[in-house]
Motif scaffolding. Structure first.
Motif, PDB file in Angstrom:
ATOM      1  N   PRO A  32       0.808  -1.225   0.000  1.00  0.00           N
ATOM      2  CA  PRO A  32       0.000   0.000   0.000  1.00  0.00           C
ATOM      3  C   PRO A  32       0.844   1.279   0.000  1.00  0.00           C
ATOM      4  CG  PRO A  32       0.016  -0.979   2.187  1.00  0.00           C
ATOM      5  CD  PRO A  32       0.721  -1.945   1.272  1.00  0.00           C
ATOM      6  N   ASP A  33       2.098   1.200   0.423  1.00  0.00           N
ATOM      7  CA  ASP A  33       2.942   2.392   0.498  1.00  0.00           C
ATOM      8  C   ASP A  33       3.888   2.514  -0.691  1.00  0.00           C
ATOM      9  OD1 ASP A  33       1.840   3.152   2.918  1.00  0.00           O
ATOM     10  OD2 ASP A  33       3.298   2.011   4.093  1.00  0.00           O
ATOM     11  N   ALA A  34       3.603   1.821  -1.782  1.00  0.00           N
ATOM     12  CA  ALA A  34       4.486   1.843  -2.950  1.00  0.00           C
ATOM     13  C   ALA A  34       4.565   3.244  -3.528  1.00  0.00           C
ATOM     14  CB  ALA A  34       3.987   0.869  -3.999  1.00  0.00           C
ATOM     15  N   SER A  35       5.786   3.677  -3.791  1.00  0.00           N
ATOM     16  CA  SER A  35       5.952   5.005  -4.379  1.00  0.00           C
ATOM     17  C   SER A  35       5.634   4.943  -5.869  1.00  0.00           C
ATOM     18  CB  SER A  35       7.385   5.508  -4.172  1.00  0.00           C
ATOM     19  OG  SER A  35       8.279   4.808  -5.015  1.00  0.00           O
ATOM     20  N   ALA A  36       5.255   6.072  -6.402  1.00  0.00           N
ATOM     21  CA  ALA A  36       4.959   6.157  -7.832  1.00  0.00           C
ATOM     22  C   ALA A  36       6.211   5.871  -8.647  1.00  0.00           C
ATOM     23  CB  ALA A  36       4.411   7.537  -8.173  1.00  0.00           C
ATOM     24  N   ALA A  37       7.374   6.269  -8.143  1.00  0.00           N
ATOM     25  CA  ALA A  37       8.629   6.034  -8.871  1.00  0.00           C
ATOM     26  C   ALA A  37       8.904   4.541  -9.021  1.00  0.00           C
ATOM     27  CB  ALA A  37       9.786   6.713  -8.149  1.00  0.00           C
ATOM     28  N   ILE A  38       8.703   3.786  -7.962  1.00  0.00           N
ATOM     29  CA  ILE A  38       8.925   2.334  -8.038  1.00  0.00           C
ATOM     30  C   ILE A  38       7.923   1.708  -8.996  1.00  0.00           C
ATOM     31  CG2 ILE A  38       8.737   0.165  -6.754  1.00  0.00           C
ATOM     32  CD1 ILE A  38      10.004   1.549  -4.377  1.00  0.00           C
ATOM     33  N   THR A  39       6.677   2.093  -8.895  1.00  0.00           N
ATOM     34  CA  THR A  39       5.644   1.537  -9.762  1.00  0.00           C
ATOM     35  C   THR A  39       5.951   1.818 -11.229  1.00  0.00           C
ATOM     36  OG1 THR A  39       4.016   1.831  -8.000  1.00  0.00           O
ATOM     37  CG2 THR A  39       3.170   1.516 -10.230  1.00  0.00           C
ATOM     38  N   ARG A  40       6.289   3.051 -11.542  1.00  0.00           N
ATOM     39  CA  ARG A  40       6.605   3.413 -12.930  1.00  0.00           C
ATOM     40  C   ARG A  40       7.861   2.718 -13.415  1.00  0.00           C
ATOM     41  NH1 ARG A  40       4.915   8.921 -11.161  1.00  0.00           N
ATOM     42  NH2 ARG A  40       2.777   9.111 -11.884  1.00  0.00           N
ATOM     43  N   ALA A  41       8.878   2.676 -12.575  1.00  0.00           N
ATOM     44  CA  ALA A  41      10.137   2.022 -12.962  1.00  0.00           C
ATOM     45  C   ALA A  41       9.908   0.546 -13.255  1.00  0.00           C
ATOM     46  CB  ALA A  41      11.183   2.200 -11.862  1.00  0.00           C
ATOM     47  N   LEU A  42       9.090  -0.111 -12.457  1.00  0.00           N
ATOM     48  CA  LEU A  42       8.837  -1.540 -12.679  1.00  0.00           C
ATOM     49  C   LEU A  42       7.949  -1.778 -13.892  1.00  0.00           C
ATOM     50  CD1 LEU A  42       8.548  -2.901  -9.049  1.00  0.00           C
ATOM     51  CD2 LEU A  42      10.453  -3.110 -10.658  1.00  0.00           C
ATOM     52  N   GLU A  43       7.034  -0.866 -14.176  1.00  0.00           N
ATOM     53  CA  GLU A  43       6.240  -0.985 -15.405  1.00  0.00           C
ATOM     54  C   GLU A  43       7.155  -0.899 -16.623  1.00  0.00           C
ATOM     55  OE1 GLU A  43       3.309   2.088 -15.223  1.00  0.00           O
ATOM     56  OE2 GLU A  43       1.964   0.927 -13.959  1.00  0.00           O
ATOM     57  N   LEU A  44       8.037   0.095 -16.619  1.00  0.00           N
ATOM     58  CA  LEU A  44       8.980   0.238 -17.736  1.00  0.00           C
ATOM     59  C   LEU A  44       9.918  -0.954 -17.808  1.00  0.00           C
ATOM     60  CD1 LEU A  44       9.751   4.042 -17.448  1.00  0.00           C
ATOM     61  CD2 LEU A  44       8.618   2.883 -19.360  1.00  0.00           C
TER      62      LEU A  44
END
Length: 148
Positions: A32-44
């Motif tokens: 629940p505390d995932a940062s947007a940077a981690i989420t975007r980086a992992l999507e890419l």
């Protein structure tokens, strides 16, 4: 095989920037505390891993077709042209995902400056509506029709 398990050329860089292995980043991203940077980086990273797998498959197929032990009568210029088009598309996708991931990682603050997202209690506001006005006449605002 899940995209999480596929190797990617940028895994070491992600580990360097975030300070944990990619498998741990995927665990953090699910929280629940995932940062947007981690989420975007992992999507890419996921898109990049798939594009790199496509490039490798096409490369391997071309190498197999061009192997010295293969019968020359099995060569097909049409097949090689199609593989060339697919390879160009896969390389373009890989280059685009890699550039986007590089841009994201380059703009991130150093690891020691990355803050955990703050969680705030959501405030609620209660309002009341003004008393209802007298009802409008049935034909109020209706356009008059012209009779000829």
């Amino acid at each position: 095989m899940s995209v999480r398990d596929k190797p990617c050329t940028q895994d070491a860089r992600l580990h360097e920037v975030f300070g944990v292995p990619v498998t741990d980043l995927y665990e953090q991203a699910a929280g629940p505390d995932a940062s947007a940077a981690i989420t975007r980086a992992l999507e890419l990273r996921s898109f990049l891993a798939l594009a790199e797998e496509q490039v490798a498959r096409i490369r391997d197929r071309v190498h197999e077709a061009m192997a010295p032990e293969r019968d020359m009568d099995e060569l097909s210029a049409d097949d090689l042209r199609m593989d060339t088009q697919w390879l160009e598309a896969a390389l373009a996708a890989r280059d685009g995902y890699r550039a986007a991931l590089d841009d994201l990682l380059r703009t991130m603050p150093p690891l020691h400056q990355q803050a955990r997202p703050a969680r705030f209690a959501q405030q609620t506001v209660t309002t009341t509506l003004p008393p209802a006005a007298a009802p409008a006449p049935a034909r109020a605002g209706a356009a008059r029709s012209r009779r000829r």
